[in-house]
Structure formats: structure tokens, C-alpha cells
Design an enzyme around this catalytic site. Structure first.
Site, mmCIF file in Angstrom:
data_model
loop_
_atom_site.group_PDB
_atom_site.id
_atom_site.type_symbol
_atom_site.label_atom_id
_atom_site.label_comp_id
_atom_site.label_asym_id
_atom_site.label_seq_id
_atom_site.Cartn_x
_atom_site.Cartn_y
_atom_site.Cartn_z
ATOM 1 N N ARG A 223 0.858 -1.189 0.000
ATOM 2 C CA ARG A 223 0.000 0.000 0.000
ATOM 3 C C ARG A 223 0.891 1.236 0.000
ATOM 4 N NH1 ARG A 223 -3.133 -2.982 -1.612
ATOM 5 N NH2 ARG A 223 -4.935 -3.917 -0.576
ATOM 6 N N HIS A 271 0.761 1.650 -10.368
ATOM 7 C CA HIS A 271 -0.193 0.814 -9.622
ATOM 8 C C HIS A 271 -0.797 -0.251 -10.544
ATOM 9 C CE1 HIS A 271 -2.887 0.954 -5.807
ATOM 10 N NE2 HIS A 271 -2.836 -0.289 -6.292
#
Length: 308
Positions: A223, A271
């Protein structure tokens, strides 16, 4: 009739309307702000606007459109409702492919090859047997375990770190706070696959980097908030970290003027390590919406206190 509202302050979710509608034609699917959204029973979310969920009086289910839920749980006004996540059966495979590519990139010294190419220098790096190259995986849940075992299959020496005891055949497992420093000390490539919790926020910092052997590499696919950006930049500049692949960031999209774009021996990826398909998201949102309407147990419910 059940209404499903799509909410995000940072991500265009409009492409998910059709897949959810195809999977659940009996329900109404609307975007946040459209007529009927405020009275929806189901909110399908990614990074929803702070306070928005608390303003939906009929809301009964909060459904993340991804595996992560930290972007939802961080809202201090979050209603006390079930929070569920999408579990893509292909997610672990995609993540394992990405991490394996990153490990091979550093193991075969392709980072050095690319730097040599840029200056027209012919140099053949030494090949190191993978058994002499140790990959440390932080987080041994479903995805982390798959990654660790796949790397083991490729012949690498693999170790893992988790908050509690795990057993993975062929993988040396360290656990808890006492096992963290020994885990780091023997790692050539550190892979972060942790969930985001109060204990793991900012864990990729100067202290962690300083406990790795000088020149160790980082692959960060956990994350964004795990990462202390200034500490990463300093570790790369000093050579304490010899290189990194970073796929997730505290702020996304990464601004064009962010110094990470130009950091030495750092690969920035958008991402993309593993993303659930729109079809999978649509089917799982529809599945839980139907179970909610029928009063049946929901699938992939998150433990809100643990954060995953």
C-alpha cells in the site's frame, strides 16, 4: 429495488456501471451525485469522498472494488456497516508475475545493464545462482504466500515475515516484532505485500532500510502509505538501497514533479502489479448485493478492527 452507488473522489468508476448492471440487471446502478445515489443501499467504493458514506441513510453494505480497504476505513465518519472486498482469483497470479519480474530484474542485474546501455558500455554481469540470492517477503497472506512459493519454485532462497506464525514448505518464516530485524538482515530483495494497518503504516522507512544489508533492493507492491518517501529517496541516494521497484504511492497518480520519477535506480510503475478485471468486480459486487437483498451471509467480509 436495490440501488448500487459507485463512489470515488480520485478514480473514474464509470466503466464499472455496465459490468455491474450486466451481472445484476434487476438492480439500479448509479454514479455518486446522480439521482438516487444518496438513497442507495449498496456503495461500491474506491477512495470515497470523506463523509459521503455517512450521508447515505439507507446504506447497508460498503463494498470495496479491490482487495484493499484502507482507503475506506480511514474515514472517521465511516458508518458501522459490513465492509467487503473483491477477491480476484487471478489477483495472486498477477502479483506473483510482477514480483518475479522485479526479482529477476535485480538478480540478473538488468538495472546495471540498462545503466551501461545508456552510456554505451559493454559489460557482462556475473550470474549468481538463485539459491544464493535471498528474497524476503513481508506479509504471508494468500497473495504473499503465493509469491513466496513461486519464487521458491524459481530456485531462490525465500524467507517471509508475518505478524503471527506461518508454515510454508521451503520458506524460512520469521514472526512478530522480534523476528523483524533478523528477517531483514539476511535479505537481498525485500518485497512488501503487507496489508495497511496502524502497525504497518510507514514501515518502509529509514529504520527498516538501515537493517537491510547495504545495496539490498526493494519491490513495493503493498500500500502506498507503507512508504516513507523521503527515507526511500535518502536510502537510494546513499546506496543503502541499491535499487527499487515501486508500484504504489501515498499520493496517486504520482505528480509529474515528484522527485521519485528521477531517483537513482528506481522504477516507477503506475499501480499496475495486479488489477481485478471489470467483469470480476461487477460479478462480485452483484453477488454481495443479491446476498444482502436475500438476507444471506456476505462474501469476503473485512475485519474492520484488523483492517483486512
Amino acid at each position: 429495488m436495490t440501488t448500487i452507488a459507485l463512489l470515488s473522489k480520485s478514480y473514474d468508476m464509470s466503466h464499472l456501471v455496465a459490468p455491474i448492471q450486466r451481472a445484476a440487471p434487476e438492480f439500479t446502478v448509479v454514479m455518486h451525485g446522480e439521482p438516487g445515489a444518496a438513497s442507495a443501499e449498496v456503495a461500491a467504493c474506491w477512495d470515497p469522498p470523506p463523509g459521503a458514506l455517512a450521508k447515505m441513510p439507507n446504506l447497508r453494505l460498503i463494498q470495496s472494488i479491490a482487495a484493499g480497504v484502507d482507503n475506506i476505513l480511514c474515514d472517521p465518519t465511516l458508518p458501522a456497516l459490513p465492509v467487503c472486498r473483491v477477491v480476484d482469483p487471478q489477483h495472486a497470479r498477477g502479483m506473483s508475475e510482477f514480483v518475479t519480474w522485479g526479482v529477476l530484474h535485480f538478480h540478473r542485474q538488468l538495472d546495471l545493464v540498462l545503466r551501461n546501455q545508456a552510456r554505451g558500455h559493454w559489460f557482462r554481469p556475473e550470474q549468481v545462482h538463485p539459491a544464493r540470492y535471498t528474497v524476503g517477503v513481508m506479509g504471508l497472506g494468500e497473495i504473499g504466500s503465493r509469491v513466496a512459493l513461486d519464487l521458491l519454485h524459481h530456485g531462490f532462497s525465500v524467507r517471509g515475515w508475518a505478524r503471527s506464525a506461518r508454515e510454508l514448505p521451503g520458506v524460512t518464516v520469521f514472526e512478530g516484532a522480534d523476528g523483524f530485524a533478523p528477517f531483514l538482515a539476511g535479505t537481498d530483495v525485500l518485497v512488501c505485500l503487507l496489508p495497511l494497518t496502524g502497525e504497518t503504516r510507514g514501515i518502509l522507512d529509514a529504520t527498516t532500510f538501515g537493517q537491510l544489508k547495504p545495496g539490498a533492493k526493494l519491490i513495493h507492491v503493498g500500500r502506498g502509505e507503507h512508504l516513507a518517501v523521503s527515507d526511500l529517496l535518502a536510502a537510494l541516494e546513499s546506496g543503502q538501497l541499491g535499487g527499487a521497484v515501486v508500484d504504489v504511492f501515498p499520493v496517486e497518480p504520482l505528480p509529474a514533479d515528484d522527485p521519485l520519477w528521477r531517483a537513482p535506480n528506481l522504477i516507477v510503475t503506475p499501480h499496475m502489479a495486479s488489477v481485478a478485471s471489470a467483469r470480476t468486480i461487477g460479478e462480485q459486487v452483484a453477488h454481495n448485493a443479491r446476498r444482502l437483498a436475500a438476507g444471506e451471509p456476505l462474501s469476503n467480509v473485512v475485519d474492520v478492527k484488523r483492517g483486512y
